[in-house]
Design a protein around this motif. Structure first.
Motif, mmCIF file in Angstrom:
data_model
loop_
_atom_site.group_PDB
_atom_site.id
_atom_site.type_symbol
_atom_site.label_atom_id
_atom_site.label_comp_id
_atom_site.label_asym_id
_atom_site.label_seq_id
_atom_site.Cartn_x
_atom_site.Cartn_y
_atom_site.Cartn_z
ATOM 1 N N SER A 1 8.579 20.451 -5.774
ATOM 2 C CA SER A 1 9.311 20.460 -6.844
ATOM 3 C C SER A 1 9.223 19.296 -8.172
ATOM 4 C CB SER A 1 10.651 20.512 -6.687
ATOM 5 O OG SER A 1 11.245 19.056 -5.712
ATOM 6 N N GLY A 2 8.347 18.364 -7.884
ATOM 7 C CA GLY A 2 8.070 17.488 -8.759
ATOM 8 C C GLY A 2 8.727 16.121 -8.586
ATOM 9 N N GLY A 3 9.522 16.164 -7.434
ATOM 10 C CA GLY A 3 10.212 14.774 -7.063
ATOM 11 C C GLY A 3 9.114 13.738 -6.699
ATOM 12 N N ARG A 4 9.927 12.896 -6.310
ATOM 13 C CA ARG A 4 9.127 11.416 -5.953
ATOM 14 C C ARG A 4 8.182 11.586 -4.695
ATOM 15 N NH1 ARG A 4 12.093 6.414 -2.958
ATOM 16 N NH2 ARG A 4 10.520 5.481 -2.189
ATOM 17 N N THR A 5 7.129 11.244 -4.737
ATOM 18 C CA THR A 5 5.894 11.216 -3.690
ATOM 19 C C THR A 5 6.627 10.018 -2.381
ATOM 20 O OG1 THR A 5 4.131 11.952 -4.697
ATOM 21 C CG2 THR A 5 3.761 10.639 -2.875
ATOM 22 N N GLU A 6 6.687 10.422 -1.259
ATOM 23 C CA GLU A 6 6.922 9.618 -0.230
ATOM 24 C C GLU A 6 5.799 9.269 0.364
ATOM 25 O OE1 GLU A 6 10.070 11.726 1.335
ATOM 26 O OE2 GLU A 6 11.635 11.098 -0.072
ATOM 27 N N ALA A 7 5.684 8.045 0.861
ATOM 28 C CA ALA A 7 4.468 7.578 1.870
ATOM 29 C C ALA A 7 5.108 7.047 3.106
ATOM 30 C CB ALA A 7 3.587 6.409 1.221
ATOM 31 N N VAL B 1 0.737 -1.196 -0.023
ATOM 32 C CA VAL B 1 -0.150 -0.023 0.149
ATOM 33 C C VAL B 1 0.922 1.326 0.015
ATOM 34 C CG1 VAL B 1 -1.783 1.146 1.293
ATOM 35 C CG2 VAL B 1 -1.973 -1.421 1.222
ATOM 36 N N GLY B 2 1.935 1.179 0.814
ATOM 37 C CA GLY B 2 2.597 2.451 0.604
ATOM 38 C C GLY B 2 3.482 2.621 -0.654
ATOM 39 N N HIS B 3 3.883 1.562 -1.100
ATOM 40 C CA HIS B 3 4.395 1.630 -2.515
ATOM 41 C C HIS B 3 3.326 2.140 -3.501
ATOM 42 C CE1 HIS B 3 5.607 0.205 -6.823
ATOM 43 N NE2 HIS B 3 6.582 0.749 -6.364
ATOM 44 N N PHE B 4 2.257 1.742 -3.477
ATOM 45 C CA PHE B 4 0.944 2.236 -4.269
ATOM 46 C C PHE B 4 0.935 3.629 -4.293
ATOM 47 C CE2 PHE B 4 -3.537 3.264 -4.984
ATOM 48 C CZ PHE B 4 -3.567 2.671 -6.263
ATOM 49 N N VAL B 5 0.920 4.197 -2.941
ATOM 50 C CA VAL B 5 0.591 5.719 -2.669
ATOM 51 C C VAL B 5 1.738 6.299 -3.241
ATOM 52 C CG1 VAL B 5 0.597 7.524 -0.888
ATOM 53 C CG2 VAL B 5 -0.731 5.388 -0.755
ATOM 54 N N GLU B 6 2.964 6.062 -2.941
ATOM 55 C CA GLU B 6 4.111 6.753 -3.713
ATOM 56 C C GLU B 6 4.249 6.801 -5.218
ATOM 57 O OE1 GLU B 6 7.783 5.323 -2.007
ATOM 58 O OE2 GLU B 6 7.264 5.641 0.133
ATOM 59 N N SER B 7 3.665 5.875 -5.758
ATOM 60 C CA SER B 7 3.740 5.597 -7.304
ATOM 61 C C SER B 7 2.476 5.823 -7.946
ATOM 62 C CB SER B 7 4.016 4.026 -7.617
ATOM 63 O OG SER B 7 3.163 3.373 -7.242
ATOM 64 N N THR B 8 1.348 6.504 -7.356
ATOM 65 C CA THR B 8 0.200 6.960 -7.963
ATOM 66 C C THR B 8 0.169 8.665 -7.721
ATOM 67 O OG1 THR B 8 -0.776 4.720 -7.195
ATOM 68 C CG2 THR B 8 -2.319 6.557 -7.778
ATOM 69 N N ASP B 9 -0.402 9.092 -8.816
ATOM 70 C CA ASP B 9 -0.530 10.430 -8.924
ATOM 71 C C ASP B 9 -1.953 10.756 -8.137
ATOM 72 O OD1 ASP B 9 1.713 11.178 -10.090
ATOM 73 O OD2 ASP B 9 0.757 11.022 -12.106
ATOM 74 N N TYR B 10 -2.062 11.773 -7.305
ATOM 75 C CA TYR B 10 -3.345 12.374 -6.748
ATOM 76 C C TYR B 10 -3.840 11.484 -5.796
ATOM 77 C CZ TYR B 10 -3.409 14.382 -11.457
ATOM 78 O OH TYR B 10 -2.851 15.322 -12.765
ATOM 79 N N CYS B 11 -2.832 10.529 -5.197
ATOM 80 C CA CYS B 11 -3.374 9.842 -3.812
ATOM 81 C C CYS B 11 -2.690 10.691 -2.668
ATOM 82 C CB CYS B 11 -2.805 8.535 -4.052
ATOM 83 S SG CYS B 11 -3.423 7.169 -2.811
ATOM 84 N N ALA B 12 -3.528 10.822 -1.909
ATOM 85 C CA ALA B 12 -3.239 11.767 -0.542
ATOM 86 C C ALA B 12 -2.798 10.615 0.512
ATOM 87 C CB ALA B 12 -4.635 12.500 -0.119
ATOM 88 N N GLY B 13 -3.244 9.396 0.525
ATOM 89 C CA GLY B 13 -2.940 8.427 1.580
ATOM 90 C C GLY B 13 -3.649 7.370 1.575
ATOM 91 N N ALA B 14 -3.725 6.328 2.617
ATOM 92 C CA ALA B 14 -4.193 5.110 2.652
ATOM 93 C C ALA B 14 -4.473 4.660 3.889
ATOM 94 C CB ALA B 14 -3.459 4.206 1.805
ATOM 95 N N LEU B 15 -5.531 3.737 4.083
ATOM 96 C CA LEU B 15 -5.699 3.093 5.334
ATOM 97 C C LEU B 15 -5.685 1.559 5.094
ATOM 98 C CD1 LEU B 15 -9.008 4.507 6.927
ATOM 99 C CD2 LEU B 15 -6.616 4.658 7.582
ATOM 100 N N VAL B 16 -4.720 0.800 5.914
ATOM 101 C CA VAL B 16 -4.764 -0.562 5.814
ATOM 102 C C VAL B 16 -5.627 -1.256 6.973
ATOM 103 C CG1 VAL B 16 -3.043 -2.707 5.648
ATOM 104 C CG2 VAL B 16 -2.344 -0.257 5.072
ATOM 105 N N VAL B 17 -6.629 -2.250 6.735
ATOM 106 C CA VAL B 17 -7.294 -2.986 7.918
ATOM 107 C C VAL B 17 -6.151 -3.928 8.228
ATOM 108 C CG1 VAL B 17 -9.405 -4.300 8.253
ATOM 109 C CG2 VAL B 17 -9.552 -2.043 6.690
ATOM 110 N N THR B 18 -5.746 -3.925 9.430
ATOM 111 C CA THR B 18 -4.924 -4.965 9.897
ATOM 112 C C THR B 18 -4.766 -4.553 11.422
ATOM 113 O OG1 THR B 18 -2.582 -5.774 9.833
ATOM 114 C CG2 THR B 18 -2.617 -3.424 9.355
ATOM 115 N N ALA B 19 -4.729 -5.729 12.161
ATOM 116 C CA ALA B 19 -3.972 -5.751 13.525
ATOM 117 C C ALA B 19 -2.678 -6.161 13.748
ATOM 118 C CB ALA B 19 -4.940 -6.450 14.524
#
Length: 517
Positions: free
Chosen positions: A130-136, A92-110
């Motif tokens: 500056s247009g660099g990589r998104t980090e999650a 999920v972290g990688h998806f957020v970092e590699s997807t435009d317009y994604c503000a964040g995510a929730l993971v259902v897990t304990a």
């Protein structure tokens, strides 16, 4: 507002939310927390540059109640929700970092909690203007506190019906219509490919050219949760003709049922039973055994003889892998190289870093604290290769700023391929220490303060760190002790490490007297 009882606690903190499904963790609680997180994200994005929030689950049985309620909460906060289905937290972290317009995510897990538990982990995106990589990554502690405040205060935005703001032609340009997008089933494959591509960077690839082509059999225990599918994708990516080493998995407990075959935390006790991973590895003559927790952010390792080598060695071996490969390719000379670890992590990481001319920066306990330090050091111009904690959680920023069992597997296997050594030989090359852990009850968390102050004062002549409780390094003894109040239990945690277990116990005995005053 209180949703918990002593028998069924609801834990809300820097790691998100956890509770017992149907008791402390109800649909109302899950929806409320998701809406609070969505509202906080909305507050970070006032100009509506982001439209999406992702959601996934770790695959444990009975996830639907929390998953669907969390989706409703995110929709209620006005977001377009992208369901990823069953996926590891680092995926999920990688998806957020590699997807435009994604503000964040929730993971259902304990995470590693027993089957009756579930929860919600938050991942936030930091977009480079500056247009660099998104980090999650997991939100830092002050952000987590703001989300919790919104959860308790009912202070969050609410979605509006699209028709209430007019027809599509009449809506403002920044209007974000809440909706549920189709399931994105490609996130796991993309994560696995990113791991493989990070191993085979051009300069690193040259390091392997002199090595004979090697194949490895790995037995993997994924506790029938989200890691099983990810392992299959990873091994498929490493079975290409041009790859120097190949991975052939034997999947234990990968039937996707979500029913845990044993207590899910990847500890020696849980993996050493009859028919467990420690027996399976030598029985099938495998080269290595890997054990994941349900959401795939932690990894434990079993060597070729069936010996559980401990979660502390996961970070240590990954550090040797990445530092050794960079040194062999001539990259270590480029700037100051730094590794990050929390205060309770073994000093093996310090010995390894020193061998390669790197340094270690220590942080407070918690993934978010390690990531925060890694990003700060990166902004300061340092080369930050790796971070992590002694619980088997490794953060490899080349892939994602989330602890990642998939990246850890690839780094350890690449170390085996580059050196030609078995796991037991690699472990023998690393200076070993004995870690001893104890607990002492606390009536309340504040009671820890005078004890911590006494310890810091008593050992003032040693190297003292007070950013998270107190850690004292006894450099002459090659030993340390860390004392801190737990964030999840009414206890004081006492951890000591030394070259000899007797010395570690001696230090703890002395510290325990100081705690009692």
């Amino acid at each position: 507002m209180s949703d918990s009882t002593p028998e069924a606690p609801l834990m809300i903190g820097v790691s998100g939310l956890r509770g017992i499904v149907g008791e402390s963790l109800t649909p109302e609680v899950a929806m409320r927390f998701a809406r609070a997180f969505g509202a906080w994200l909305d507050h970070q994005d006032p100009y509506q540059d982001c439209y999406d929030v992702a959601i996934a689950h770790d695959g444990r049985a009975g996830y639907d109640l929390v998953y669907q309620a969390a989706i409703a909460g995110l929709l209620g906060a006005g977001w377009r929700v992208i369901p990823l289905g069953k996926a590891m937290t680092p995926t999920v972290g990688h998806f957020v970092e590699s997807t435009d317009y994604c503000a964040g995510a929730l993971v259902v897990t304990a995470s590693h909690n027993p089957a009756e538990w579930n929860g919600l982990k938050c991942i936030s995106a930091v977009h480079d203007e500056s247009g660099g990589r998104t980090e999650a990554c997991a939100p830092p502690s002050e952000v987590a506190g703001e989300i919790i405040r919104r959860y308790h205060d009912v202070d969050f935005a609410r979605a509006v019906h699209p028709l209430s703001v007019g027809t599509p032609n009449e809506r403002p340009a920044d209007f974000r219509e809440p909706c549920l997008a189709p399931v994105n089933s490609g996130a796991t494959a993309a994560h696995a490919k990113a791991v493989r591509d990070s191993i085979w960077r051009p300069k690193i690839e040259a390091v392997f050219e002199a090595a004979a082509k090697r194949s490895y059999i790995a037995v993997v225990d994924s506790v029938n949760a989200s890691g099983a599918m990810a392992v299959q994708h990873l091994c498929a990516h490493f079975r290409r003709d041009e790859d120097v080493f190949q991975i052939y998995p034997i999947q234990m407990h990968g039937d996707n049922s979500g029913i845990f075959p044993h207590t899910p935390e990847p500890t020696a006790e849980n993996l050493s039973g009859k028919g467990g991973l420690c027996q399976a590895v030598p029985n099938v003559k495998a080269h290595i055994g890997f054990a994941q927790d349900p959401d795939g952010d932690r990894l434990a390792i079993v060597d070729e003889t069936g010996r559980y080598i401990g979660e502390e060695y996961t970070l240590a071996l990954c550090a040797v892998s990445i530092l050794g490969a960079r040194q062999a390719s001539g990259e270590m000379a480029n700037g100051e190289v730094v590794l990050c670890a929390n205060l309770s992590t073994s000093r093996m990481i310090d010995d390894i870093a020193a061998e390669y001319g790197a340094s270690v920066v220590r942080t407070a306990v918690g993934e978010a604290n390690v990531v925060e330090a890694m990003k700060r050091l990166k902004r300061d111009g340092k080369t930050v290769l790796l971070g992590g904690e002694g619980n088997g959680g490794v953060i490899w920023p080349a892939v994602t700023y989330v602890r990642d069992s998939l990246g850890s597997m690839a780094l350890v296997l690449s170390l085996m391929a580059r050196t030609g050594k078995a796991v037991s030989e690699l472990v023998a090359d690393i200076p070993s220490y004995a870690i001893v852990k104890r607990k002492q009850p606390l009536a309340q968390k504040e009671d820890a303060t005078p004890a911590i102050e006494r310890i810091a004062e008593h050992y003032a002549s040693e190297r003292v760190d007070t950013q998270d409780g107190v850690r004292v390094d006894f450099d002459a003894k090659r030993a340390w002790v860390h004392v801190r109040a737990s964030n999840t239990e009414p206890i004081l945690r006492l951890i000591a490490e030394a070259e000899d277990e007797a010395v570690a116990n001696q230090i703890l005995n002395e510290v325990a007297k100081l705690v009692k005053g």
